[in-house]
Write a protein that holds these residues in place. Structure first.
Motif, short mmCIF file in Angstrom:
data_model
loop_
_atom_site.label_atom_id
_atom_site.label_comp_id
_atom_site.label_asym_id
_atom_site.label_seq_id
_atom_site.Cartn_x
_atom_site.Cartn_y
_atom_site.Cartn_z
N VAL A 370 0.58 -1.20 0.18
CA VAL A 370 -0.06 -0.18 0.11
C VAL A 370 0.86 1.34 0.20
O VAL A 370 0.54 2.17 -0.74
N PHE A 371 1.70 1.28 0.81
CA PHE A 371 2.74 2.59 0.75
C PHE A 371 3.49 2.85 -0.25
O PHE A 371 3.61 3.74 -0.66
N SER A 372 3.89 1.59 -0.85
CA SER A 372 4.95 1.68 -1.98
C SER A 372 3.94 1.92 -3.34
O SER A 372 4.45 3.02 -4.19
N LEU A 373 2.84 1.50 -3.44
CA LEU A 373 2.00 2.02 -4.38
C LEU A 373 1.47 3.45 -4.43
O LEU A 373 1.53 3.93 -5.58
N ALA A 374 1.29 3.77 -3.10
CA ALA A 374 0.90 5.07 -3.13
C ALA A 374 1.89 6.11 -3.13
O ALA A 374 1.75 7.16 -3.99
N THR A 375 3.01 5.72 -2.96
CA THR A 375 4.37 6.71 -3.36
C THR A 375 4.76 6.66 -4.80
O THR A 375 4.85 7.85 -5.26
N MET A 376 4.47 5.68 -5.57
CA MET A 376 4.78 5.48 -6.99
C MET A 376 3.77 6.26 -7.74
O MET A 376 4.08 6.84 -8.77
N ARG A 377 2.69 6.38 -7.17
CA ARG A 377 1.37 6.99 -8.05
C ARG A 377 1.44 8.38 -7.62
O ARG A 377 0.80 9.32 -8.51
N ASN A 378 1.75 9.13 -6.49
CA ASN A 378 1.36 10.32 -5.82
C ASN A 378 2.59 11.27 -5.92
O ASN A 378 2.64 12.49 -5.63
N LEU A 379 3.79 10.70 -5.66
CA LEU A 379 5.23 11.50 -5.36
C LEU A 379 6.13 11.29 -6.58
O LEU A 379 6.49 10.22 -7.01
N PRO A 380 6.30 12.64 -7.27
CA PRO A 380 7.00 12.60 -8.17
C PRO A 380 8.42 12.52 -8.00
O PRO A 380 8.89 12.88 -6.72
N SER A 381 9.63 12.23 -8.72
CA SER A 381 11.10 11.85 -8.13
C SER A 381 11.75 13.04 -7.55
O SER A 381 12.38 13.16 -6.87
N ALA A 382 11.02 14.35 -7.86
CA ALA A 382 11.61 15.34 -7.46
C ALA A 382 11.37 15.64 -5.96
O ALA A 382 11.70 16.63 -5.20
N HIS A 383 9.97 15.09 -5.51
CA HIS A 383 9.44 15.02 -4.05
C HIS A 383 10.55 14.81 -3.03
O HIS A 383 11.08 13.67 -3.23
N PRO A 384 10.82 15.39 -1.85
CA PRO A 384 11.60 14.97 -0.96
C PRO A 384 11.18 13.70 -0.36
O PRO A 384 11.89 12.75 0.06
N LEU A 385 9.95 13.54 0.00
CA LEU A 385 9.61 12.14 0.32
C LEU A 385 9.56 10.98 -0.55
O LEU A 385 9.89 10.11 0.04
#
Length: 664
Positions: A370-385
């Motif tokens: 869940v955490f990984s999928l949400a990360t890939m879908r919503n945080l671009p590579s430039a985002h610090p998170l």
């Protein structure tokens, strides 16, 4: 003409493709420039001439084209591109992606971490948004079963985007192990035997390579080691201090336990915080699976434990089913040897199911997805998170796809070799487990307080886990407060808010009762949640995964199933009864093979704090990462010193043994 110096860093040793580079700047873009048709080094430097400077270099575009080998396209993995501009500025562009026939073009931006509101250049803002559009097509939510978290939409590992699949090394190792583990354990000739084990000596002769943990083999049947496993075994999450009257369905009296309490009374020990309860009521009502044409037995025990003045945790009463009655006696240490040993064995088997399905599968593997999928879908590579979290997603998607296909599928391991079977496990037990999952239970400091385990001695999982929680929290706080200067920065970050919203919706099914936030309004809220995420996928998974073969390699200590129903009367159990109750030979060896495979460290594993991707350029973030690594090294040494004085070292939360991600 102006000159750019391009340094190409690659993991793959060579590619037969023609690699072109294009510079996109603030004033113009260059034409694609050929780097070389054959890259045969992992780091190589090129001089690239362009008609003019592109101004401030914003993006680098790589394109792989088919070379002189027709119909042959060699996949190429690029780590990063480092460009020195004509103006003398050196800029790093992280990539860490495959270029292949499906995705021959990648657009890269520099390694500066940036929140969306800070994007003042339209070209960079557009790249940021397009990156997420592509990712959301590649990484899609899919319903798994009613009442459990959603999963990634992929039936097979080959359905996954190539960037998140196993490395070549890990892929070969996993395929090899899956078919060879029984051979490695030298158990092939036992795989079809439905015979009953004749003796512990026979079991010891068969299970010799690799040998089960010798300390566990010699102490598995002692009350002291039985109690120890509730604190430091495969599931240190089930036990809780009992501060009130015992449940009505567990009618333990003073007379039953007085001798175990050294003459003290039960209520006095409850008030002093020395009584602990483990209740497997979630297993109540299940009909046992059928294995080798034999109906299996599954109980829902209650187990009462006592923390002695000598700092030992021992069992003092066991009831094997939830409804008390004449045919469901409360077993005591003063009962016959075989009555008491069988009662403890039923508890250990129930513990196997609670551990594997709830604490291991649901609370680490599925949540990590869940955490990984949400990360890939919503945080671009430039985002610090994104930069902070991406090392903690390594291999999670593929290991979970494989688990669903091989372990908890219609014809998988749980169907063939466990008492609960597949349908009960997936359709009933997992949703029931999820219904009681809370945010606080995932946050170790809160969880320890809720279970009243702040002061119980020799709880190494708690001690080591809290140390790691604090070390991770310090990293997260240091990095995120550099980018989020105020609560307003948190509220005004749509990418962060979309990230937590998808976790709330698809991971926790919009259940406000879980306590999972649906949005963030304060920096401290983000820090705590991200600490929980990293702890869950690294330390918590290590604690409940890495000891599976240690504790289960000696099968009587952690049986995957039991063949006879629990005794209805005291005094009727015998040595023969005990062996007839244990799993048969083939069920044993298949269960051991799986536990061995799940506990075996990969050769390319990444310990906590070891980062293979160089993503942050900011000195502050890099300093916090360096301090994090130093803190982990010091903690390693502290665990080593503590373990020297332990008869059974506890090293599952030693940082060197903790992976960054759920990758096994």
């Amino acid at each position: 003409m102006v000159g750019y110096t391009v340094e190409v860093h690659s993991t793959t040793f060579f590619t037969l493709q023609s690699i072109y580079i294009r510079f996109i700047g603030s004033t113009c873009s260059s034409k694609p420039q050929l780097l070389h048709s054959i890259l045969c080094q992992q780091v190589r430097t090129y001089k690239v001439s362009c008609e003019q400077s592109v101004g401030t270099l914003l993006l680098v575009e790589l394109e792989a084209k088919q070379s002189w080998f027709k119909d042959f396209f060699q996949d190429w993995f690029c780590n990063k591109i480092v460009v020195t501009t004509p103006e003398g500025e050196t800029i790093s562009f992280p990539c860490y992606k495959w270029l292949n026939s499906k995705k021959p073009v990648v657009s890269l931006r520099n390694d500066k971490a940036t929140l969306k509101k800070e994007e003042t250049n339209g070209t960079l803002l557009n790249q940021r948004e397009q990156e997420l559009e592509v990712r959301q097509k590649d990484f899609r939510w899919k319903k798994y079963h009613d009442g459990v978290p959603y999963i990634i939409d992929a039936q097979e590992p080959s359905d996954l985007p190539e960037d998140v699949r196993f490395s070549f090394t890990k892929d070969i190792e996993m395929k090899f192990n899956a078919v060879s583990v029984l051979g490695e354990l030298q158990l092939e000739k036992w795989t079809t035997s439905s015979d009953t084990w004749e003796s512990l000596e026979q079991l010891h002769r068969v299970l010799w390579h690799p040998k089960p943990n010798e300390y566990i083999r010699q102490h598995w049947d002692s009350d002291e080691f039985f109690g120890y496993q509730f604190l430091n075994g495969t599931n240190p999450m089930a036990i809780r201090c009992w501060r009130t009257k015992l449940p009505d369905n567990f009618p333990v009296t003073d007379d039953m336990v007085k001798s175990s309490l050294g003459g003290s009374c039960l209520q006095k020990e409850i008030q002093e915080g020395n009584i602990f309860l483990c209740d497997y009521k979630r297993l109540s009502g299940f009909e046992g699976n059928t294995i080798n044409n034999k109906k299996q037995s599954l109980t829902a025990p209650l187990c009462l434990l006592y923390s002695t003045p000598e700092k030992k945790l021992i069992p003092i009463a066991i009831q094997l089913n939830q409804k008390p009655g004449v045919e469901n006696p409360i077993f005591l240490p003063s009962d016959s040897e075989w009555d008491w040993l069988l009662a403890k064995t039923f508890v250990r088997s129930a513990g196997f199911h609670e551990h594997e399905l709830n604490v291991h599968l649901l609370q680490t593997h599925l949540l990590a997805e869940v955490f990984s999928l949400a990360t890939m879908r919503n945080l671009p590579s430039a985002h610090p998170l994104f930069k902070l979290l991406i090392p903690h997603t390594l291999y999670t998607f593929q290991i979970n796809v494989m688990a669903r296909n091989l372990l908890i599928s219609d014809d998988g391991v749980f169907k063939k070799y466990t008492a609960i079977g597949h349908d009960n496990a997936v359709n009933t037990f997992l949703p029931d487990s999820f219904s009681t999952l809370t945010y606080s239970s995932l946050c170790l400091p809160d969880n320890i307080k809720e279970r009243g385990l702040e002061n119980i001695p020799n709880y190494y999982y708690r001690d080591d886990g809290l140390k790691l929680w604090d070390i991770i929290h310090k990293l997260v706080k240091g990095v995120l407060t550099f980018y989020y200067k105020s609560d307003a920065d948190v509220k005004g970050d749509p990418e962060l808010q979309n990230w937590i919203w998808e976790i709330f919706v698809y991971g926790f099914l919009r259940k406000e009762s879980t306590g999972i936030p649906r949005s963030f309004s304060k920096v401290e809220e983000v820090i705590k949640f991200v600490t929980m995420v990293i702890f869950t996928v690294s330390a918590q998974h290590a604690a409940v995964n890495n000891g599976q073969f240690d504790f289960g390699g000696w099968m009587p200590n952690l049986p995957t199933t039991l063949r006879l129903p629990p005794p209805k009367k005291k005094g009727e159990s015998t040595l023969e009864t005990f062996f007839q109750t244990l799993p048969d030979v083939s069920t044993t060896v298949h269960g051991l093979a799986v536990l061995f495979l799940l506990s075996k460290k990969a050769s390319d594993h990444c310990p906590l704090g070891v980062y293979t991707q160089d993503l942050f350029s900011e000195a502050v973030a890099r300093w916090h990462i360096s301090r994090f690594q130093n803190d982990l090294h010091k903690r390693d040494q502290e665990v080593n010193i503590r373990n020297r004085n332990l008869p059974l070292p506890y090293d599952y939360l030693k940082p060197a043994n903790v992976d960054n991600s759920v990758s096994l």
